[in-house]
Each structure stands twice: as structure tokens, then as C-alpha cells.
Design a protein around this motif. Sequence first.
Motif, PDB file in Angstrom:
ATOM      1  N   VAL A   1      33.021 -22.015 -26.173  1.00  0.00           N
ATOM      2  CA  VAL A   1      31.571 -22.021 -26.061  1.00  0.00           C
ATOM      3  C   VAL A   1      31.199 -22.818 -24.823  1.00  0.00           C
ATOM      4  O   VAL A   1      31.759 -23.881 -24.573  1.00  0.00           O
ATOM      5  N   LYS A   2      30.266 -22.278 -24.037  1.00  0.00           N
ATOM      6  CA  LYS A   2      29.799 -23.003 -22.850  1.00  0.00           C
ATOM      7  C   LYS A   2      28.997 -24.201 -23.337  1.00  0.00           C
ATOM      8  O   LYS A   2      28.065 -24.060 -24.106  1.00  0.00           O
ATOM      9  N   THR A   3      29.401 -25.392 -22.913  1.00  0.00           N
ATOM     10  CA  THR A   3      28.693 -26.600 -23.355  1.00  0.00           C
ATOM     11  C   THR A   3      28.096 -27.314 -22.161  1.00  0.00           C
ATOM     12  O   THR A   3      28.497 -27.092 -21.020  1.00  0.00           O
ATOM     13  N   SER A   4      27.118 -28.151 -22.434  1.00  0.00           N
ATOM     14  CA  SER A   4      26.557 -29.032 -21.406  1.00  0.00           C
ATOM     15  C   SER A   4      26.711 -30.455 -21.937  1.00  0.00           C
ATOM     16  O   SER A   4      26.993 -30.643 -23.122  1.00  0.00           O
ATOM     17  N   PRO A   5      26.535 -31.459 -21.067  1.00  0.00           N
ATOM     18  CA  PRO A   5      26.713 -32.835 -21.539  1.00  0.00           C
ATOM     19  C   PRO A   5      25.884 -33.111 -22.795  1.00  0.00           C
ATOM     20  O   PRO A   5      24.717 -32.728 -22.879  1.00  0.00           O
ATOM     21  N   THR A   6      26.513 -33.741 -23.765  1.00  0.00           N
ATOM     22  CA  THR A   6      25.865 -33.999 -25.047  1.00  0.00           C
ATOM     23  C   THR A   6      24.936 -35.191 -24.935  1.00  0.00           C
ATOM     24  O   THR A   6      25.351 -36.277 -24.543  1.00  0.00           O
ATOM     25  N   VAL A   7      23.672 -34.961 -25.275  1.00  0.00           N
ATOM     26  CA  VAL A   7      22.709 -36.041 -25.377  1.00  0.00           C
ATOM     27  C   VAL A   7      22.464 -36.185 -26.874  1.00  0.00           C
ATOM     28  O   VAL A   7      21.958 -35.282 -27.510  1.00  0.00           O
ATOM     29  N   GLY A   8      22.904 -37.313 -27.427  1.00  0.00           N
ATOM     30  CA  GLY A   8      22.839 -37.461 -28.873  1.00  0.00           C
ATOM     31  C   GLY A   8      24.181 -37.063 -29.463  1.00  0.00           C
ATOM     32  O   GLY A   8      25.200 -37.610 -29.076  1.00  0.00           O
ATOM     33  N   PHE A   9      24.159 -36.069 -30.362  1.00  0.00           N
ATOM     34  CA  PHE A   9      25.405 -35.709 -31.031  1.00  0.00           C
ATOM     35  C   PHE A   9      25.404 -34.251 -31.451  1.00  0.00           C
ATOM     36  O   PHE A   9      24.360 -33.599 -31.509  1.00  0.00           O
ATOM     37  N   ASN A  10      26.592 -33.747 -31.737  1.00  0.00           N
ATOM     38  CA  ASN A  10      26.791 -32.465 -32.410  1.00  0.00           C
ATOM     39  C   ASN A  10      27.536 -32.809 -33.687  1.00  0.00           C
ATOM     40  O   ASN A  10      28.322 -33.753 -33.706  1.00  0.00           O
ATOM     41  N   VAL A  11      27.331 -32.033 -34.728  1.00  0.00           N
ATOM     42  CA  VAL A  11      28.061 -32.303 -35.962  1.00  0.00           C
ATOM     43  C   VAL A  11      28.448 -30.975 -36.600  1.00  0.00           C
ATOM     44  O   VAL A  11      27.728 -29.987 -36.482  1.00  0.00           O
ATOM     45  N   GLY A  12      29.613 -30.965 -37.216  1.00  0.00           N
ATOM     46  CA  GLY A  12      30.062 -29.758 -37.897  1.00  0.00           C
ATOM     47  C   GLY A  12      31.047 -30.125 -38.984  1.00  0.00           C
ATOM     48  O   GLY A  12      31.624 -31.220 -38.977  1.00  0.00           O
TER      49      GLY A  12
ATOM     50  N   LYS B   1      41.427 -26.416 -49.683  1.00  0.00           N
ATOM     51  CA  LYS B   1      40.509 -26.269 -50.819  1.00  0.00           C
ATOM     52  C   LYS B   1      39.909 -27.599 -51.269  1.00  0.00           C
ATOM     53  O   LYS B   1      38.846 -27.630 -51.872  1.00  0.00           O
ATOM     54  N   LYS B   2      40.607 -28.700 -50.951  1.00  0.00           N
ATOM     55  CA  LYS B   2      40.158 -30.011 -51.437  1.00  0.00           C
ATOM     56  C   LYS B   2      39.494 -30.878 -50.379  1.00  0.00           C
ATOM     57  O   LYS B   2      38.828 -31.848 -50.706  1.00  0.00           O
ATOM     58  N   THR B   3      39.716 -30.555 -49.102  1.00  0.00           N
ATOM     59  CA  THR B   3      39.299 -31.482 -48.049  1.00  0.00           C
ATOM     60  C   THR B   3      38.451 -30.822 -46.967  1.00  0.00           C
ATOM     61  O   THR B   3      38.834 -29.801 -46.404  1.00  0.00           O
ATOM     62  N   SER B   4      37.319 -31.467 -46.676  1.00  0.00           N
ATOM     63  CA  SER B   4      36.481 -31.103 -45.531  1.00  0.00           C
ATOM     64  C   SER B   4      36.270 -32.347 -44.685  1.00  0.00           C
ATOM     65  O   SER B   4      36.104 -33.441 -45.225  1.00  0.00           O
ATOM     66  N   LEU B   5      36.279 -32.149 -43.379  1.00  0.00           N
ATOM     67  CA  LEU B   5      35.953 -33.243 -42.473  1.00  0.00           C
ATOM     68  C   LEU B   5      34.596 -32.953 -41.845  1.00  0.00           C
ATOM     69  O   LEU B   5      34.385 -31.876 -41.303  1.00  0.00           O
ATOM     70  N   THR B   6      33.686 -33.915 -41.938  1.00  0.00           N
ATOM     71  CA  THR B   6      32.436 -33.816 -41.196  1.00  0.00           C
ATOM     72  C   THR B   6      32.696 -34.531 -39.877  1.00  0.00           C
ATOM     73  O   THR B   6      32.969 -35.731 -39.855  1.00  0.00           O
ATOM     74  N   VAL B   7      32.670 -33.764 -38.786  1.00  0.00           N
ATOM     75  CA  VAL B   7      33.046 -34.301 -37.476  1.00  0.00           C
ATOM     76  C   VAL B   7      31.790 -34.509 -36.636  1.00  0.00           C
ATOM     77  O   VAL B   7      31.042 -33.572 -36.378  1.00  0.00           O
ATOM     78  N   TRP B   8      31.593 -35.761 -36.247  1.00  0.00           N
ATOM     79  CA  TRP B   8      30.462 -36.139 -35.401  1.00  0.00           C
ATOM     80  C   TRP B   8      30.947 -36.274 -33.970  1.00  0.00           C
ATOM     81  O   TRP B   8      31.762 -37.136 -33.674  1.00  0.00           O
ATOM     82  N   ASP B   9      30.464 -35.406 -33.095  1.00  0.00           N
ATOM     83  CA  ASP B   9      30.798 -35.440 -31.664  1.00  0.00           C
ATOM     84  C   ASP B   9      29.652 -36.165 -30.968  1.00  0.00           C
ATOM     85  O   ASP B   9      28.529 -35.681 -30.963  1.00  0.00           O
ATOM     86  N   ILE B  10      29.960 -37.338 -30.426  1.00  0.00           N
ATOM     87  CA  ILE B  10      28.919 -38.192 -29.856  1.00  0.00           C
ATOM     88  C   ILE B  10      29.022 -38.194 -28.336  1.00  0.00           C
ATOM     89  O   ILE B  10      30.117 -38.315 -27.785  1.00  0.00           O
ATOM     90  N   GLY B  11      27.879 -38.049 -27.689  1.00  0.00           N
ATOM     91  CA  GLY B  11      27.830 -38.024 -26.220  1.00  0.00           C
ATOM     92  C   GLY B  11      28.554 -39.207 -25.601  1.00  0.00           C
ATOM     93  O   GLY B  11      28.444 -40.332 -26.088  1.00  0.00           O
ATOM     94  N   GLY B  12      29.313 -38.955 -24.522  1.00  0.00           N
ATOM     95  CA  GLY B  12      30.163 -39.986 -23.929  1.00  0.00           C
ATOM     96  C   GLY B  12      29.657 -40.612 -22.645  1.00  0.00           C
ATOM     97  O   GLY B  12      30.324 -41.470 -22.077  1.00  0.00           O
ATOM     98  N   GLN B  13      28.453 -40.193 -22.173  1.00  0.00           N
ATOM     99  CA  GLN B  13      27.944 -40.798 -20.935  1.00  0.00           C
ATOM    100  C   GLN B  13      27.732 -42.291 -21.143  1.00  0.00           C
ATOM    101  O   GLN B  13      27.448 -42.743 -22.257  1.00  0.00           O
ATOM    102  N   LYS B  14      27.822 -43.038 -20.046  1.00  0.00           N
ATOM    103  CA  LYS B  14      27.669 -44.497 -20.112  1.00  0.00           C
ATOM    104  C   LYS B  14      26.400 -44.896 -20.857  1.00  0.00           C
ATOM    105  O   LYS B  14      26.409 -45.818 -21.669  1.00  0.00           O
ATOM    106  N   SER B  15      25.321 -44.192 -20.607  1.00  0.00           N
ATOM    107  CA  SER B  15      24.029 -44.543 -21.223  1.00  0.00           C
ATOM    108  C   SER B  15      24.041 -44.332 -22.741  1.00  0.00           C
ATOM    109  O   SER B  15      23.252 -44.933 -23.463  1.00  0.00           O
TER     110      SER B  15
END
Length: 168
Positions: A30-41, A47-61
Motif C-alpha cells: 500500500v502506498k503510504t505517506s509519513p504517519t501523523v498520529g498512528f495507524n492501528v490494526g 484461533k486464540k490470539t489476536s494482536l492489536t498493532v499500533w503503528d506510531i509516527g516516527g518523525q522527531k516531532s
Amino acid sequence: MKAVIQVILMGLDSAGKSTLLARLLTGKVVKTSPTVGFNVGTLDLDKKTSLTVWDIGGQKSMRPNWRYYLDDCKALVFVVDSSDPSRLPEAQKVLKKFLSDEKLRGVPLMVLANKKDLPNSVTIREISNQLDLPSYSDRLWEIQACSALKGLGLQQAFISVSKLIKKS
């Protein structure tokens, strides 16, 4: 009932975190652009395990805000661009500072050396040494190579994350 486990995905800007998460969740590039804030999925591992993955923007700010995502974090996945060794010292500083947070005490660490498909990428051993991973004797950690663009090593890495969480 399925266990839903919170996992934080972080690293410097341009390491490939958003591409990695999108590839993991959709199987597509997927074409992405710099993350401002976060993405989550949510990633269903079995069958027993799900991971909620938080992708957090990495810019210095964005980095001062990382601490707000730590509640209930069961594993930290730190992504580095293995084709850009010049940024490893900065990554090492950021990781060390972040792992000193009280909320992350004992939380397992998975380092993903992304962009291993590129010809000039540095070795896992080199990244491990540059990030000073052997010094983290107080926590479980692993390092794995992957390629978000090619989808290589992603599923395996998150299965390993799940195992690290169970061990800790």
C-alpha cells in the motif's frame, strides 16, 4: 474467547512501519505517506490470539508522544531501515531512551531489520551491535530480518512476538 494483545510498532521515520503493518493486514503493498498520529490494526495469529498493532509516527516531532501509547503494551516491535546504516546511532539512542520508561519494564522487544531485500542492507549482527541489543539482559528480545515490500518474514516475526509475550 480470543486474547487481544496490545503491541506497539515504532521506529524512526522512513523505517517502513506503515508499509509493514499494511502488508501484514492486507497482504498488499500500500502506498503510504509519513504517519501523523498512528495507524492501528488487528492481526489474527490463530484461533486464540489476536494482536492489536499500533503503528506510531516516527518523525522527531512525534516521538515525545510515544509514551501515551504504552498502557497495556505487551510487546514492543522496533523497526529499523537496514539499508540506511547512517541512522542506526540515532535509532540506538531513541530505543535506549524509550526502553527506560517504567511502563516498558520487562516488556519483550522484537527488532525488525526491514528492507533486507535491498542490496546494500547491513547484517542482523551489525544492527544488533549498533543498537546495543546484547546490553538488554533484563528483557526478552529478538531480532529478525524482513521486507515489508516483499512481505518476507512478517508473519513469522509476529508469531515470534506472540511467543515472546507468552514467555515473559
